[in-house]
Structure formats: structure tokens, C-alpha cells
Design a protein around this motif. Structure first.
Motif, PDB file in Angstrom:
ATOM      1  N   ILE A  54       0.837  -1.206   0.000  1.00 38.63           N
ATOM      2  CA  ILE A  54       0.000   0.000   0.000  1.00 38.63           C
ATOM      3  C   ILE A  54       0.867   1.248   0.000  1.00 38.63           C
ATOM      4  O   ILE A  54       0.650   2.171  -0.789  1.00 38.63           O
ATOM      5  CB  ILE A  54      -0.947   0.005   1.215  1.00 38.63           C
ATOM      6  CG1 ILE A  54      -1.929  -1.155   1.136  1.00 38.63           C
ATOM      7  CG2 ILE A  54      -1.696   1.342   1.304  1.00 38.63           C
ATOM      8  CD1 ILE A  54      -2.817  -1.292   2.362  1.00 38.63           C
ATOM      9  N   VAL A  55       1.831   1.290   0.890  1.00 37.10           N
ATOM     10  CA  VAL A  55       2.720   2.446   0.997  1.00 37.10           C
ATOM     11  C   VAL A  55       3.677   2.448  -0.197  1.00 37.10           C
ATOM     12  O   VAL A  55       4.356   1.465  -0.463  1.00 37.10           O
ATOM     13  CB  VAL A  55       3.526   2.408   2.307  1.00 37.10           C
ATOM     14  CG1 VAL A  55       4.460   3.611   2.397  1.00 37.10           C
ATOM     15  CG2 VAL A  55       2.587   2.370   3.505  1.00 37.10           C
ATOM     16  N   SER A  56       3.706   3.548  -0.919  1.00 40.89           N
ATOM     17  CA  SER A  56       4.577   3.660  -2.089  1.00 40.89           C
ATOM     18  C   SER A  56       5.941   4.197  -1.696  1.00 40.89           C
ATOM     19  O   SER A  56       6.073   4.985  -0.751  1.00 40.89           O
ATOM     20  CB  SER A  56       3.955   4.603  -3.132  1.00 40.89           C
ATOM     21  OG  SER A  56       2.724   4.097  -3.592  1.00 40.89           O
ATOM     22  N   ILE A  57       6.964   3.780  -2.432  1.00 35.24           N
ATOM     23  CA  ILE A  57       8.309   4.311  -2.240  1.00 35.24           C
ATOM     24  C   ILE A  57       8.413   5.593  -3.052  1.00 35.24           C
ATOM     25  O   ILE A  57       8.312   5.582  -4.276  1.00 35.24           O
ATOM     26  CB  ILE A  57       9.380   3.298  -2.678  1.00 35.24           C
ATOM     27  CG1 ILE A  57       9.263   2.007  -1.868  1.00 35.24           C
ATOM     28  CG2 ILE A  57      10.778   3.903  -2.527  1.00 35.24           C
ATOM     29  CD1 ILE A  57      10.165   0.889  -2.378  1.00 35.24           C
ATOM     30  N   SER A  58       8.592   6.717  -2.369  1.00 29.91           N
ATOM     31  CA  SER A  58       8.658   8.017  -3.028  1.00 29.91           C
ATOM     32  C   SER A  58       9.339   9.003  -2.103  1.00 29.91           C
ATOM     33  O   SER A  58       9.168   8.945  -0.883  1.00 29.91           O
ATOM     34  CB  SER A  58       7.255   8.528  -3.389  1.00 29.91           C
ATOM     35  OG  SER A  58       7.309   9.851  -3.892  1.00 29.91           O
ATOM     36  N   ASN A  59      10.088   9.949  -2.683  1.00 28.29           N
ATOM     37  CA  ASN A  59      10.742  10.960  -1.858  1.00 28.29           C
ATOM     38  C   ASN A  59       9.834  12.157  -1.582  1.00 28.29           C
ATOM     39  O   ASN A  59      10.243  13.092  -0.907  1.00 28.29           O
ATOM     40  CB  ASN A  59      12.042  11.441  -2.512  1.00 28.29           C
ATOM     41  CG  ASN A  59      11.861  11.806  -3.960  1.00 28.29           C
ATOM     42  OD1 ASN A  59      11.834  10.929  -4.811  1.00 28.29           O
ATOM     43  ND2 ASN A  59      11.733  13.088  -4.251  1.00 28.29           N
ATOM     44  N   ASN A  60       8.602  12.141  -2.060  1.00 29.73           N
ATOM     45  CA  ASN A  60       7.653  13.207  -1.745  1.00 29.73           C
ATOM     46  C   ASN A  60       7.044  12.946  -0.363  1.00 29.73           C
ATOM     47  O   ASN A  60       7.273  11.895   0.250  1.00 29.73           O
ATOM     48  CB  ASN A  60       6.562  13.276  -2.804  1.00 29.73           C
ATOM     49  CG  ASN A  60       5.792  14.587  -2.771  1.00 29.73           C
ATOM     50  OD1 ASN A  60       6.243  15.579  -2.201  1.00 29.73           O
ATOM     51  ND2 ASN A  60       4.615  14.599  -3.373  1.00 29.73           N
ATOM     52  N   LEU A  61       6.263  13.885   0.132  1.00 28.06           N
ATOM     53  CA  LEU A  61       5.611  13.729   1.432  1.00 28.06           C
ATOM     54  C   LEU A  61       4.386  14.625   1.473  1.00 28.06           C
ATOM     55  O   LEU A  61       4.156  15.443   0.583  1.00 28.06           O
ATOM     56  CB  LEU A  61       6.575  14.074   2.572  1.00 28.06           C
ATOM     57  CG  LEU A  61       7.138  15.502   2.610  1.00 28.06           C
ATOM     58  CD1 LEU A  61       6.306  16.423   3.500  1.00 28.06           C
ATOM     59  CD2 LEU A  61       8.575  15.487   3.104  1.00 28.06           C
ATOM     60  N   GLY A  62       3.569  14.455   2.517  1.00 22.47           N
ATOM     61  CA  GLY A  62       2.377  15.278   2.670  1.00 22.47           C
ATOM     62  C   GLY A  62       1.283  14.951   1.680  1.00 22.47           C
ATOM     63  O   GLY A  62       0.368  15.743   1.477  1.00 22.47           O
ATOM     64  N   ASP A  63       1.350  13.779   1.078  1.00 24.29           N
ATOM     65  CA  ASP A  63       0.392  13.371   0.052  1.00 24.29           C
ATOM     66  C   ASP A  63      -0.782  12.641   0.693  1.00 24.29           C
ATOM     67  O   ASP A  63      -0.664  12.101   1.793  1.00 24.29           O
ATOM     68  CB  ASP A  63       1.096  12.461  -0.961  1.00 24.29           C
ATOM     69  CG  ASP A  63       0.325  12.310  -2.255  1.00 24.29           C
ATOM     70  OD1 ASP A  63      -0.656  11.536  -2.274  1.00 24.29           O
ATOM     71  OD2 ASP A  63       0.689  12.949  -3.245  1.00 24.29           O
ATOM     72  N   SER A  64      -1.907  12.602  -0.005  1.00 24.41           N
ATOM     73  CA  SER A  64      -3.060  11.858   0.498  1.00 24.41           C
ATOM     74  C   SER A  64      -2.792  10.352   0.509  1.00 24.41           C
ATOM     75  O   SER A  64      -3.477   9.606   1.209  1.00 24.41           O
ATOM     76  CB  SER A  64      -4.302  12.158  -0.349  1.00 24.41           C
ATOM     77  OG  SER A  64      -4.062  11.852  -1.709  1.00 24.41           O
ATOM     78  N   ARG A  65      -1.772   9.910  -0.239  1.00 23.02           N
ATOM     79  CA  ARG A  65      -1.343   8.521  -0.221  1.00 23.02           C
ATOM     80  C   ARG A  65      -0.086   8.399   0.625  1.00 23.02           C
ATOM     81  O   ARG A  65       0.780   9.264   0.588  1.00 23.02           O
ATOM     82  CB  ARG A  65      -1.067   8.023  -1.639  1.00 23.02           C
ATOM     83  CG  ARG A  65      -2.287   8.006  -2.539  1.00 23.02           C
ATOM     84  CD  ARG A  65      -1.909   7.714  -3.975  1.00 23.02           C
ATOM     85  NE  ARG A  65      -3.077   7.661  -4.840  1.00 23.02           N
ATOM     86  CZ  ARG A  65      -3.696   8.725  -5.346  1.00 23.02           C
ATOM     87  NH1 ARG A  65      -3.231   9.940  -5.086  1.00 23.02           N
ATOM     88  NH2 ARG A  65      -4.743   8.585  -6.119  1.00 23.02           N
ATOM     89  N   SER A  66       0.030   7.321   1.363  1.00 20.50           N
ATOM     90  CA  SER A  66       1.191   7.122   2.220  1.00 20.50           C
ATOM     91  C   SER A  66       2.430   6.843   1.380  1.00 20.50           C
ATOM     92  O   SER A  66       2.381   6.060   0.417  1.00 20.50           O
ATOM     93  CB  SER A  66       0.950   5.968   3.193  1.00 20.50           C
ATOM     94  OG  SER A  66      -0.040   6.323   4.133  1.00 20.50           O
TER      95      SER A  66
END
Length: 401
Positions: A336-348
Motif C-alpha cells: 500500500i505504501v509507495s516508495i517516493s521521496n515526496n511527502l504530505g500526500d493523500s497517499r502514504s
């Protein structure tokens, strides 16, 4: 355009301000703000154009200088933050760099907390010295280190609280008091707390910067940033810099962020509630060495966080055993949790700072900041916390018995 009664809107609470503050409607009476997708503007006559450029007449000139949709975002952000003025920028890093570069010159000193986002660290460590600006890093939690740094004149201070990625909490009020005695302005990157949970200007800071890409858009759609502070500083220092260097936000991105602001409080509160539950689960999960969340009493600066923040926020930092290998096994097991360097998104979203956001600062600097090879930064989204915990349990299982 028609505007609301400011004396009424000043009494509104944050969630209401996010929807109704600084609304300007055209003669068509639209419910949602209009998007002014235009690069330039025309004049009634040559005299009006000339008077616009001398400042004798208020009229839009060019969207790099000003645009009604961008102004709407700036005005609403200022109302939310409690700032006198705001300038929106093309990115969050554009906000940080503009706030610094518009204020300092060769021969000045800049003091920064060592715990900074990788690109912010690069600006202080590499870019500013190229232009003859002396820079000093300090342990942000050590007030004696700040005192020592302020023993000589300082032009500007840059800090994050909570910091990226390990969620260190800095005493904004105490640092600001010390900085002002050294005639420095204090610039606070408030991205992790968001404008919902922390008001740096009320704590003594002079300037607040945001990556609006994060919670303000909050849905992974567009890039943008914002700088907020006193009107005199914004108009005399920052505005000429951003206008002439071209660090402008597009009207479309501004409109998307206006729509994001409408649900900001709702999203951040829900995400923080989920983060608190996830942090509690991680604290006892097998294979997890340590957990940092400002809302937990075991956070090293819990009391300070309670005095500055009205909520724990949406970010968690934790460390897996087995270093990078363990962190990678954990991340790769998630569904469910995606690997990404972004943050504060509606997706974890989760990232491994040592090999992404803080890779370029090097192992020695990471060690000083407590960023181990097993550290993971988790941005909790709007999923059901029970599903997130089930997902993170898969990561923990991948660490082995």
C-alpha cells in the motif's frame, strides 16, 4: 471584483479561512475561483501602460510579476498563516533559495541548523559560499551552539522544525530571540508541521517558507512554494528578486493549490490521527530499532513539540535493523505504501533518506544528523490506519525473526 468583509473574516477559525478568506469573484459570480491562464495583460491606452510601470496606476503587467489567480493563493495563505504578505514561487526550493538570496550579500554570514533537507543543505554549504557568503552549521537543539554562532554579526538564520527527515524539534522562540539580538532574520521551513499545526511567526520567526507541493496541494499533482512575512520585507526585498529572476508560480498550479487549501485542515488532521496510530504500532513492531514521532512521549523533544505544535503531524521516522539491507527489505515488501521521496500526500509514502533525499550530504554528515542506513521516513496518508499497519507488518516480517 467583489471581496468579503475583512472585519468578519479576521474572526474566522482556520478551517473556515481555508474556504472563504480573500475570495475575489469576477462580475460572473463564480463559486470556484477563476483561473487566469494568461501570460500578459493589455492596457486601455499608452498612458495607462506607462503609469503602470511607474507604479502610479495599479494594473496587472505580466504573469511573472503578478496574476489574479496567484494573488488569490498568496492572499489566502497569508490569511491562514497570520502573515502580512506572501509571495508564491515555482517550487518549495524556489521559496527557500529566494528567501535567502534576496536578503544576503557577499561578506554576510548565514547560520543554519545542521538538520536540513538535502537541497537546503546544499544551498547553505555550496551555493552561498560561491557568492562570498560565510555559512555556519550548528546543532539546532544546542542553544549554546547558537549563542556561539551569534557572537559575530549574522544576516539570516535558516532552520526546519520538525526537521527532515529525523523530526528534530528546534526551539523556534529561543533561537529567534537570540538571532534578533544579532540583527538576523529567522527563516523557518514549516513544511513538516504544515500551517495547520504550527505558526512560526507567532513564535518569533520573521519568514516562513513552504513547499506547497506537500500538504497544501497534498495530492501529488503540482509543484509550488510560498514565502510569508512582513509586508515591508516582502515588497522591498523578496518581490524585486522573484520578479526579476523569474521564480514565478503558474496560474494553473496556483488554482490547484487553492483547491487543495479547501481540504487542508481536514486532510492533515486525518493524516495525523493515522500517523499517531501507526507510530504506536511501529514502536513495538519486531525488527524496528527506534521510532520518532513528535506526538509520542518518547520523542527526545516531546515537551518542546507540545509547546510549539498543536498536533503531532503526518511524518514518522523509524529505524530498521540490518541497516540499508533491512530498510530495503522493509520497503520492498510494502503493497500500500509507495516508495517516493515526496511527502504530505493523500497517499502514504516512504523513502530511504540515506540513498535519496540526503544521499549527497555524505555519510559523515548523515551520522551527525542521526540518519542511519536503516532509517526510513514515512509520510502517512489518508488510508485506513488498520490497513497501513497491516502493510507495515509485511515490511516488519521481511526483516525476519
Amino acid at each position: 471584483m467583489n471581496r468579503p468583509d475583512i472585519s468578519v473574516s479576521a474572526a474566522w477559525r482556520p478551517a473556515t479561512r481555508l474556504l472563504h478568506s480573500e475570495v475575489e469573484r469576477t462580475e460572473f459570480g463564480e463559486t470556484s475561483e477563476a483561473i487566469f491562464l494568461t501570460s500578459g495583460f493589455v492596457y486601455d491606452n499608452a498612458e495607462q501602460a506607462a503609469a503602470t510601470f511607474t507604479g502610479d496606476v495599479e494594473h496587472y503587467q505580466y504573469s511573472r510579476f503578478g496574476n489574479p489567480t496567484v494573488d488569490a493563493l498568496q492572499n489566502r495563505l497569508a490569511a491562514l498563516e497570520g502573515a502580512e504578505a506572501c509571495i508564491a514561487t515555482s517550487t518549495g526550493m524556489g521559496a527557500v533559495s529566494s528567501a535567502l538570496l534576496c536578503h544576503v550579500k557577499a561578506g554576510d554570514r548565514v547560520v543554519a541548523s545542521r538538520a536540513l533537507f538535502g537541497s537546503c543543505h546544499w544551498i547553505v554549504a555550496n551555493l552561498l559560499p560561491q557568492y562570498g557568503v560565510e555559512t555556519v552549521f550548528v546543532d539546532g537543539s544546542d542553544l549554546n551552539a547558537w549563542d556561539q554562532a551569534f557572537s559575530k554579526p549574522v544576516a539570516a538564520v535558516l532552520l526546519e522544525s520538525p526537521s527532515n527527515p529525523m523530526l528534530d524539534i528546534l526551539d523556534i522562540r529561543a533561537i529567534s530571540e537570540r538571532a534578533h539580538k544579532a540583527d538576523a532574520i529567522v527563516i523557518v521551513d514549516n513544511v513538516f508541521a504544515s500551517p495547520v499545526y504550527q505558526k512560526p511567526l507567532e513564535l518569533g520567526a520573521d519568514v516562513v517558507v513552504y513547499s506547497c507541493t506537500k500538504h497544501i496541494d497534498g495530492q501529488g499533482r503540482v509543484l509550488g512554494g510560498a514565502v510569508l512575512g512582513r509586508r515591508e520585507w516582502i515588497e522591498d526585498r523578496l518581490q524585486p528578486f522573484t520578479r526579476n529572476t523569474g521564480n514565478a508560480l503558474s496560474p494553473f498550479n496556483a488554482w490547484v493549490m487553492l483547491k487543495g487549501l479547501e481540504t487542508l485542515a481536514l486532510r492533515v488532521h486525518a493524516m495525523a490521527d493515522g500517523a499517531a496510530k501507526v507510530a504506536d504500532w511501529l514502536a513495538s513492531a519486531p525488527g524496528i530499532v527506534s521510532v520518532r514521532y513528535p506526538g509520542r512521549k518518547d520523542h527526545p523533544q516531546y515537551e518542546l513539540a507540545q509547546s510549539q505544535m498543536s498536533g503531532g503531524g503526518t511524518l514518522i521516522a523509524f529505524e530498521t535493523r540490518d541497516g540499508q539491507a533491512g530498510a530495503f527489505r522493509f520497503l520492498n515488501a510494502l503493497k500500500i505504501v509507495s516508495i517516493s521521496n515526496n511527502l504530505g500526500d493523500s497517499r502514504s509514502l516512504a523513502t530511504h533518506p540515506a540513498t535519496t533525499t540526503h544521499m549527497k550530504i555524505g555519510p559523515d554528515e548523515r551520522a551527525r544528523l542521526g540518519i542511519s542506513d536503516g532509517a526510513i521516513r514515512l509520510s502517512v496518508g489518508l488510508e485506513d490506519p488498520a490497513d497501513l499497519i497491516d502493510d507495515l507488518a509485511r515490511g516488519a516480517a521481511a526483516l525476519g525473526g
